[in-house]
Design a protein around this motif. Structure first.
Motif, PDB file in Angstrom:
ATOM      1  N   CYS A 116       0.714  -1.378   0.098  1.00  0.00           N
ATOM      2  CA  CYS A 116       0.163   0.314  -0.047  1.00  0.00           C
ATOM      3  C   CYS A 116       0.796   1.665  -0.460  1.00  0.00           C
ATOM      4  O   CYS A 116       0.643   2.248  -0.553  1.00  0.00           O
ATOM      5  N   ALA A 117       2.316   1.848   0.853  1.00  0.00           N
ATOM      6  CA  ALA A 117       2.903   2.753   0.941  1.00  0.00           C
ATOM      7  C   ALA A 117       3.930   2.739  -0.227  1.00  0.00           C
ATOM      8  O   ALA A 117       3.736   4.013  -1.162  1.00  0.00           O
ATOM      9  N   ARG A 118       4.054   1.603  -1.211  1.00  0.00           N
ATOM     10  CA  ARG A 118       4.811   1.255  -2.668  1.00  0.00           C
ATOM     11  C   ARG A 118       4.196   1.931  -3.243  1.00  0.00           C
ATOM     12  O   ARG A 118       4.087   2.532  -4.258  1.00  0.00           O
ATOM     13  N   ARG A 119       2.229   1.159  -3.493  1.00  0.00           N
ATOM     14  CA  ARG A 119       1.778   1.531  -4.865  1.00  0.00           C
ATOM     15  C   ARG A 119       0.438   2.636  -4.381  1.00  0.00           C
ATOM     16  O   ARG A 119      -0.834   2.672  -4.589  1.00  0.00           O
ATOM     17  N   ARG A 120       0.913   3.733  -3.428  1.00  0.00           N
ATOM     18  CA  ARG A 120      -0.357   4.211  -2.697  1.00  0.00           C
ATOM     19  C   ARG A 120      -0.867   5.079  -3.983  1.00  0.00           C
ATOM     20  O   ARG A 120       0.392   5.332  -5.233  1.00  0.00           O
ATOM     21  N   PRO A 121      -2.043   5.604  -4.315  1.00  0.00           N
ATOM     22  CA  PRO A 121      -2.345   6.387  -5.301  1.00  0.00           C
ATOM     23  C   PRO A 121      -1.958   7.685  -5.587  1.00  0.00           C
ATOM     24  O   PRO A 121      -1.824   8.034  -6.805  1.00  0.00           O
ATOM     25  N   ALA A 122      -1.187   7.694  -4.602  1.00  0.00           N
ATOM     26  CA  ALA A 122      -1.140   9.749  -4.052  1.00  0.00           C
ATOM     27  C   ALA A 122       0.198   9.763  -2.601  1.00  0.00           C
ATOM     28  O   ALA A 122       0.009   9.155  -2.487  1.00  0.00           O
ATOM     29  N   PRO A 123       0.897  10.770  -3.554  1.00  0.00           N
ATOM     30  CA  PRO A 123       2.160  10.600  -2.232  1.00  0.00           C
ATOM     31  C   PRO A 123       1.181  12.175  -1.299  1.00  0.00           C
ATOM     32  O   PRO A 123       2.376  11.043  -0.215  1.00  0.00           O
ATOM     33  N   ASP A 124       0.348  12.316  -0.918  1.00  0.00           N
ATOM     34  CA  ASP A 124      -0.172  12.955  -0.142  1.00  0.00           C
ATOM     35  C   ASP A 124      -0.944  11.299   0.938  1.00  0.00           C
ATOM     36  O   ASP A 124      -1.437  12.029   1.786  1.00  0.00           O
ATOM     37  N   VAL A 125      -1.042  10.572   0.270  1.00  0.00           N
ATOM     38  CA  VAL A 125      -2.108   9.319   0.976  1.00  0.00           C
ATOM     39  C   VAL A 125      -1.578   8.996   1.867  1.00  0.00           C
ATOM     40  O   VAL A 125      -0.571   8.004   1.332  1.00  0.00           O
ATOM     41  N   PRO A 126      -1.891   8.907   3.471  1.00  0.00           N
ATOM     42  CA  PRO A 126      -0.849   8.909   4.370  1.00  0.00           C
ATOM     43  C   PRO A 126      -1.195   7.040   4.951  1.00  0.00           C
ATOM     44  O   PRO A 126      -1.999   6.648   4.292  1.00  0.00           O
ATOM     45  N   VAL A 127      -0.442   5.967   4.683  1.00  0.00           N
ATOM     46  CA  VAL A 127       0.128   4.770   5.046  1.00  0.00           C
ATOM     47  C   VAL A 127       0.100   4.289   6.341  1.00  0.00           C
ATOM     48  O   VAL A 127       2.084   5.063   6.624  1.00  0.00           O
ATOM     49  N   ILE A 128      -0.692   3.787   7.498  1.00  0.00           N
ATOM     50  CA  ILE A 128      -0.469   3.903   8.455  1.00  0.00           C
ATOM     51  C   ILE A 128      -0.188   2.639   9.326  1.00  0.00           C
ATOM     52  O   ILE A 128      -1.051   1.094   8.831  1.00  0.00           O
ATOM     53  N   PRO A 129       1.093   1.524   9.704  1.00  0.00           N
ATOM     54  CA  PRO A 129       0.565   0.120   9.548  1.00  0.00           C
ATOM     55  C   PRO A 129       0.684  -0.280  11.303  1.00  0.00           C
ATOM     56  O   PRO A 129       1.139   1.202  12.241  1.00  0.00           O
ATOM     57  N   LEU A 130      -0.056  -0.716  11.598  1.00  0.00           N
ATOM     58  CA  LEU A 130      -0.904  -1.516  12.894  1.00  0.00           C
ATOM     59  C   LEU A 130      -0.221  -2.637  13.043  1.00  0.00           C
ATOM     60  O   LEU A 130      -1.115  -3.601  12.901  1.00  0.00           O
ATOM     61  N   VAL A 131       0.965  -2.728  14.405  1.00  0.00           N
ATOM     62  CA  VAL A 131       1.583  -3.421  14.107  1.00  0.00           C
ATOM     63  C   VAL A 131       0.861  -4.818  15.221  1.00  0.00           C
ATOM     64  O   VAL A 131       0.860  -4.471  16.625  1.00  0.00           O
ATOM     65  N   THR A 132       0.566  -5.988  14.541  1.00  0.00           N
ATOM     66  CA  THR A 132      -0.245  -6.708  15.372  1.00  0.00           C
ATOM     67  C   THR A 132       0.773  -8.134  16.507  1.00  0.00           C
ATOM     68  O   THR A 132      -0.452  -8.717  16.373  1.00  0.00           O
ATOM     69  N   ASP A 133       1.009  -7.489  16.835  1.00  0.00           N
ATOM     70  CA  ASP A 133       2.062  -9.017  16.710  1.00  0.00           C
ATOM     71  C   ASP A 133       3.364  -8.012  18.506  1.00  0.00           C
ATOM     72  O   ASP A 133       2.802  -6.205  18.468  1.00  0.00           O
ATOM     73  N   SER A 134       3.894  -8.597  19.039  1.00  0.00           N
ATOM     74  CA  SER A 134       4.163  -8.021  19.993  1.00  0.00           C
ATOM     75  C   SER A 134       5.810  -8.156  20.712  1.00  0.00           C
ATOM     76  O   SER A 134       6.643  -8.797  20.071  1.00  0.00           O
ATOM     77  N   GLY A 135       6.111  -7.533  21.081  1.00  0.00           N
ATOM     78  CA  GLY A 135       7.534  -7.751  21.480  1.00  0.00           C
ATOM     79  C   GLY A 135       8.606  -7.109  20.649  1.00  0.00           C
ATOM     80  O   GLY A 135       8.357  -6.533  19.736  1.00  0.00           O
ATOM     81  N   PRO A 136       9.638  -7.921  20.508  1.00  0.00           N
ATOM     82  CA  PRO A 136      10.611  -6.953  19.017  1.00  0.00           C
ATOM     83  C   PRO A 136      10.496  -8.027  17.977  1.00  0.00           C
ATOM     84  O   PRO A 136      10.357  -9.131  17.643  1.00  0.00           O
ATOM     85  N   VAL A 137       8.935  -7.217  16.787  1.00  0.00           N
ATOM     86  CA  VAL A 137       8.275  -8.060  15.797  1.00  0.00           C
ATOM     87  C   VAL A 137       9.489  -7.600  15.312  1.00  0.00           C
ATOM     88  O   VAL A 137      10.762  -7.625  15.184  1.00  0.00           O
ATOM     89  N   ASN A 138       8.775  -9.034  13.950  1.00  0.00           N
ATOM     90  CA  ASN A 138       9.814  -9.153  12.751  1.00  0.00           C
ATOM     91  C   ASN A 138       9.791  -7.444  12.176  1.00  0.00           C
ATOM     92  O   ASN A 138       8.992  -6.712  12.212  1.00  0.00           O
ATOM     93  N   ARG A 139      11.514  -7.733  11.661  1.00  0.00           N
ATOM     94  CA  ARG A 139      11.503  -6.205  10.782  1.00  0.00           C
ATOM     95  C   ARG A 139      10.958  -6.031   9.994  1.00  0.00           C
ATOM     96  O   ARG A 139      11.084  -4.898   9.623  1.00  0.00           O
ATOM     97  N   ILE A 140      10.467  -7.051   8.898  1.00  0.00           N
ATOM     98  CA  ILE A 140       9.535  -6.321   7.982  1.00  0.00           C
ATOM     99  C   ILE A 140       8.616  -5.756   8.356  1.00  0.00           C
ATOM    100  O   ILE A 140       7.723  -5.054   7.531  1.00  0.00           O
ATOM    101  N   TRP A 141       7.858  -5.527   9.708  1.00  0.00           N
ATOM    102  CA  TRP A 141       6.985  -4.740   9.635  1.00  0.00           C
ATOM    103  C   TRP A 141       7.676  -3.194   8.992  1.00  0.00           C
ATOM    104  O   TRP A 141       6.639  -2.018   8.880  1.00  0.00           O
ATOM    105  N   PHE A 142       8.667  -2.904   9.337  1.00  0.00           N
ATOM    106  CA  PHE A 142       9.020  -1.118   8.972  1.00  0.00           C
ATOM    107  C   PHE A 142       9.435  -1.580   8.170  1.00  0.00           C
ATOM    108  O   PHE A 142      10.149  -0.243   7.485  1.00  0.00           O
ATOM    109  N   HIS A 143       9.608  -2.410   7.488  1.00  0.00           N
ATOM    110  CA  HIS A 143      10.751  -1.589   5.955  1.00  0.00           C
ATOM    111  C   HIS A 143       9.655  -1.503   5.104  1.00  0.00           C
ATOM    112  O   HIS A 143       8.608  -2.047   4.371  1.00  0.00           O
ATOM    113  N   GLY A 144       9.861  -0.475   4.973  1.00  0.00           N
ATOM    114  CA  GLY A 144       8.909   1.044   4.147  1.00  0.00           C
ATOM    115  C   GLY A 144       8.211   2.615   4.511  1.00  0.00           C
ATOM    116  O   GLY A 144       9.121   2.643   5.584  1.00  0.00           O
ATOM    117  N   ARG A 145       8.825   2.666   3.820  1.00  0.00           N
ATOM    118  CA  ARG A 145       7.828   4.606   4.349  1.00  0.00           C
ATOM    119  C   ARG A 145       6.867   5.092   4.592  1.00  0.00           C
ATOM    120  O   ARG A 145       5.554   4.948   4.156  1.00  0.00           O
TER     121      ARG A 145
END
Length: 379
Positions: A116-145
């Motif tokens: 969704c962040a990589r292919r957002r329809p316009a640059p000003d559309v906010p994309v906000i992840p809600l991390v659904t895991d706990s603790g030191p979660v997988n790094r893939i959650w943070f790979h994106g703008r």
């Protein structure tokens, strides 16, 4: 508003549905869509069903080692996994997002968030992840703008700031469990609704995807015991597990459930939960003030989930062979559930997620302050 999940662990879509429900309740004029992204990317293959099947296979075969390996790969090389996902699905994601034309996107799965962040329809559309895991979660959650991050576990904050930053963009909102938006349910009424008697009740749940050999093993241990307790066996959408539960329940006054939209009723009816370490199931149980005996852990993230739940005092890891002695302890003296577990503080934290989410999004959308109520008290 577009809230996007994915069909792997049920927590991703349950979180998306709870957020969507909150947005609709608090602002009826707001147009909200809650979608499984995989249902829209390659329709001829029914990608959502294929990935759900693959997830169940990887977590249940060979002691879950295929899933552990995939989890490790995603954590070590998140960029490679994300770029390959975009190469395969990015164009379809861009077409779908273009049709949806969202003003804000909230995502509850890391790869869905990246697409969704990589292919957002316009640059000003906010994309906000809600991390659904706990603790030191997988790094893939943070790979994106991303414009900001929403976390369900306070223990994840330091890890998230270190990998994503800045700290002002990271908000701990708690796990968005749907039951916190609904009227509280009394235990006696819930048992009546399910056709159960008013005595000690144990809920064995394998999660929405019906995962975990340990839950089935625990059910067999209880079936072979002399305990006089009520059991609710919840198999999720796993038809094979549902058939095994029906076999165990034959000639016994046990309640067997498959796919269900009233999980909060099952929780309100029970005194004790036996299950796996799905983060949202653990939080739903904690909100309902029901402690959990964890008998199964999907390799990877659920190992952190189990540790976090134990540290909070809402759960305890046990072997399936030990469940009879633990259930006997609590069935004989139910008050020990209150002394062995610390549920009140966690329940209050989970109950506050709507207000914290409203604060985290207050510059994007107005969410009126919700009123929450406690679920039914234990017998």
């Amino acid at each position: 508003m577009l809230v996007v999940g994915a069909p792997f662990g049920d927590g991703h879509m349950r979180a998306a549905e709870a957020v969507g429900r909150l947005l609709r309740q608090r602002d009826p004029a707001l147009e909200v869509a809650v979608e499984d992204i995989c249902a829209h990317l390659f329709r001829p293959l029914r990608l959502d069903r294929v990935l759900r099947t693959a997830y169940r296979w990887s977590t249940s075969r060979f002691r879950g080692h295929p899933h552990r390996r995939l989890y490790q790969v995603a954590g070590r090389w998140p960029g490679v996994v994300c770029r390959l996902s975009d190469l395969a699905l990015g164009a379809a994601a861009a077409r779908w997002l273009g049709r949806m034309a969202p003003d804000v996107v909230i995502t509850t799965h890391p790869v869905a968030g990246y697409l969704c962040a990589r292919r957002r329809p316009a640059p000003d559309v906010p994309v906000i992840p809600l991390v659904t895991d706990s603790g030191p979660v997988n790094r893939i959650w943070f790979h994106g703008r991303y414009d900001r991050l929403l976390l369900t576990d306070p223990g994840t904050r330091e890890h998230a700031v270190r990998l994503h930053g800045p700290a002002s963009h990271v908000h701990v909102v708690g796990a968005p469990v749907l039951s916190a938006l609904q009227a509280g349910r009394q235990q006696a009424d819930s048992r009546d609704r399910l056709g159960l008697g008013q005595r000690f009740t144990v809920l064995l749940t394998a999660g929405g995807a019906g995962l975990g050999h340990g839950v089935l093993a625990a059910a067999r241990q209880l079936a072979d015991s002399d305990l006089d307790v009520q059991l609710i066996l919840n198999a999720g959408d796993n038809k094979a597990l549902l058939a095994r539960f029906h076999d165990l329940a034959a000639h016994r006054p046990w309640l067997v459930r498959g796919v269900s939209d009233d999980f909060e009723v099952l929780l309100a009816a029970c005194d004790l939960v036996i299950g796996k370490a799905g983060w949202f199931t653990l939080n739903e149980a904690a909100f309902s003030r029901r402690p959990t005996l964890i008998v199964d852990v999907v390799p990877g993230q659920e190992e952190w989930n189990a540790g976090a739940a134990e540290a909070l005092g809402v759960a305890r890891r046990v072997q399936p062979s030990e469940v009879v002695s633990w259930v006997r302890r609590y069935a004989d003296t139910p008050d020990l559930l209150r002394t062995d577990f610390a549920l009140d503080e966690s329940a209050e934290f989970v109950a506050g997620w709507p207000l914290r989410l409203a604060h985290a999004l207050d510059d994007l959308v107005t969410i009126a302050g919700p009123t929450t109520s406690r679920t039914g008290d234990a017998a």
